[in-house]
Design a protein around this motif. Structure first.
Motif, mmCIF file in Angstrom:
data_model
loop_
_atom_site.group_PDB
_atom_site.id
_atom_site.type_symbol
_atom_site.label_atom_id
_atom_site.label_comp_id
_atom_site.label_asym_id
_atom_site.label_seq_id
_atom_site.Cartn_x
_atom_site.Cartn_y
_atom_site.Cartn_z
ATOM 1 N N UNK A 28 0.808 -1.222 0.000
ATOM 2 C CA UNK A 28 0.000 0.000 0.000
ATOM 3 C C UNK A 28 0.839 1.269 0.000
ATOM 4 N N UNK A 29 2.154 1.127 0.179
ATOM 5 C CA UNK A 29 3.005 2.302 0.215
ATOM 6 C C UNK A 29 2.754 3.192 1.405
ATOM 7 N N UNK A 30 2.427 2.600 2.534
ATOM 8 C CA UNK A 30 2.136 3.374 3.738
ATOM 9 C C UNK A 30 3.424 3.675 4.503
ATOM 10 N N UNK A 31 3.610 4.902 4.962
ATOM 11 C CA UNK A 31 4.823 5.225 5.730
ATOM 12 C C UNK A 31 4.894 4.497 7.073
ATOM 13 N N UNK A 32 3.752 4.385 7.728
ATOM 14 C CA UNK A 32 3.725 3.797 9.072
ATOM 15 C C UNK A 32 2.583 2.787 9.165
ATOM 16 N N UNK A 79 -11.558 5.784 9.962
ATOM 17 C CA UNK A 79 -10.394 6.566 9.550
ATOM 18 C C UNK A 79 -10.591 8.028 9.934
ATOM 19 N N UNK A 80 -9.479 8.730 10.108
ATOM 20 C CA UNK A 80 -9.497 10.183 10.336
ATOM 21 C C UNK A 80 -8.412 10.797 9.469
ATOM 22 N N UNK A 81 -8.707 11.972 8.927
ATOM 23 C CA UNK A 81 -7.732 12.655 8.075
ATOM 24 C C UNK A 81 -6.694 13.392 8.916
ATOM 25 N N UNK A 82 -7.127 13.928 10.059
ATOM 26 C CA UNK A 82 -6.198 14.620 10.952
ATOM 27 C C UNK A 82 -6.562 14.219 12.384
ATOM 28 N N UNK A 83 -5.779 13.324 12.941
ATOM 29 C CA UNK A 83 -6.100 12.731 14.241
ATOM 30 C C UNK A 83 -6.328 13.793 15.312
ATOM 31 N N UNK A 100 4.799 10.918 17.691
ATOM 32 C CA UNK A 100 5.208 10.157 16.513
ATOM 33 C C UNK A 100 5.041 10.979 15.243
ATOM 34 N N UNK A 101 4.175 11.995 15.288
ATOM 35 C CA UNK A 101 4.007 12.883 14.147
ATOM 36 C C UNK A 101 3.072 12.374 13.075
ATOM 37 N N UNK A 102 2.239 11.383 13.386
ATOM 38 C CA UNK A 102 1.294 10.880 12.379
ATOM 39 C C UNK A 102 -0.023 11.649 12.508
ATOM 40 N N UNK A 103 -0.731 11.784 11.358
ATOM 41 C CA UNK A 103 -1.973 12.559 11.358
ATOM 42 C C UNK A 103 -3.118 11.784 10.712
ATOM 43 N N UNK A 104 -2.920 11.321 9.494
ATOM 44 C CA UNK A 104 -3.978 10.592 8.790
ATOM 45 C C UNK A 104 -3.843 9.098 9.106
ATOM 46 N N UNK A 125 2.099 10.889 7.778
ATOM 47 C CA UNK A 125 2.381 12.085 8.560
ATOM 48 C C UNK A 125 1.795 13.340 7.923
ATOM 49 N N UNK A 126 1.079 13.164 6.807
ATOM 50 C CA UNK A 126 0.397 14.278 6.182
ATOM 51 C C UNK A 126 -1.069 14.286 6.580
ATOM 52 N N UNK A 127 -1.744 15.395 6.285
ATOM 53 C CA UNK A 127 -3.151 15.521 6.668
ATOM 54 C C UNK A 127 -4.109 15.081 5.581
ATOM 55 N N UNK A 128 -3.587 14.713 4.403
ATOM 56 C CA UNK A 128 -4.468 14.241 3.331
ATOM 57 C C UNK A 128 -4.999 12.860 3.702
ATOM 58 N N UNK A 129 -6.297 12.595 3.463
ATOM 59 C CA UNK A 129 -6.858 11.271 3.789
ATOM 60 C C UNK A 129 -6.133 10.165 3.028
#
Length: 287
Positions: A28-32, A79-83, A100-104, A125-129
């Protein structure tokens, strides 16, 4: 941490979760990605891939609290776009998430046989869904892992059933063996009374005495208070024989059997025929 401490053959389900997370991150190419198992209604976060800190490691997520707690309670993905600014969740764990700096974040329950056994997360770590690709990959991974754990559960169930059957067979075998010893003991004593050869009679009685000591910690009571005929009667009673049956087997009158039985009970300080049998066994007089 072993999921089932009673079954050392079962692989750790935590390792399976970690392996699934690694594969999902690549696909899925997910950072975390991270996740954990549910025990006693609490989600324990222990598996992490792609994190930069240890802020979330070891977090215990309560049902209904935060995103994972919501998934745990409702048993469906969320899911949340910005935790940090999301209004659909509680913010019990904001400090750890912010560190940890994660948002979406997307969270998916691991449901096995109708029970949530864990939760898998994907995050950026970005705010885009997170896109459909990431969410679909997380859901597919959860389903595949649930299928694997269900198979492990079924293997455990069958092993436990097999062990229970084996234990029952061992117990049954022990009971059958004990009953066989009692039958032989009683028959030897009957034969001893029927033979005219004194030496042979003594050998038969000695064999019966040795059988009486099997299966008990007590040594056969050399100073037995019981007469040989009283032991004969108790041996028949131990097999479940009535007075009439014992009389027939011993070639005695029923009243004579009753008299021997009363005498044995008195000498053993027993109030019932079965108590007399138990006491005789404890003293090594009967098998």
């Amino acid at each position: 941490m072993i999921t089932n401490p009673d079954n050392v053959m079962r692989p750790d389900d935590g390792d399976a979760i970690r392996h699934t997370l690694r594969l999902t991150q690549e696909r899925a190419g997910l950072p975390v990605v991270f996740g954990g198992q549910v025990r006693d209604g609490v989600l324990h976060l222990l598996q992490f891939v792609g994190v930069r800190t240890t802020a979330m490691r070891g977090l215990d997520i309560r049902s209904g609290a935060g995103l994972g707690g919501q998934v745990l309670a409702r048993r469906r993905p969320a899911a949340v776009a910005d935790y940090r600014s999301a209004e659909s969740i509680t913010h019990d764990y904001d400090a750890a998430v912010a560190a940890e700096g994660i948002r979406s974040i997307v969270a998916v329950p691991l449901v096995v046989s109708g029970t949530v056994r864990g939760v898998l997360y994907g995050a950026s770590r970005g705010s885009a869904p997170l896109g459909d690709r990431a969410t679909t990959a997380m859901v597919d991974a959860s389903r595949q892992l649930a299928g694997e754990i269900a198979i492990r559960d079924e293997v455990d169930r069958r092993l436990k059933l097999q062990q229970a059957v084996a234990a029952d067979m061992d117990l049954l075998g022990s009971r059958i063996a004990a009953e066989e010893v009692r039958q032989v003991h009683a028959e030897l004593r009957v034969l001893a009374q029927d033979v005219g050869d004194g030496a042979l009679r003594d050998r038969l009685l000695e064999a019966s005495r040795r059988l009486a000591g099997l299966g008990t910690a007590a040594e056969p009571d050399a100073s037995s208070p019981l007469s040989p005929r009283e032991v004969d009667v108790l041996a028949q009673v131990a097999l479940g024989c009535s007075n009439a049956e014992a009389a027939r087997r011993l070639s005695l009158l029923p009243e004579t059997v009753k008299s021997y039985l009363r005498s044995a009970m008195r000498k053993l300080d027993a109030h019932t025929r079965f108590e007399a049998v138990i006491t005789a066994r404890r003293r090594g007089l009967l098998p």
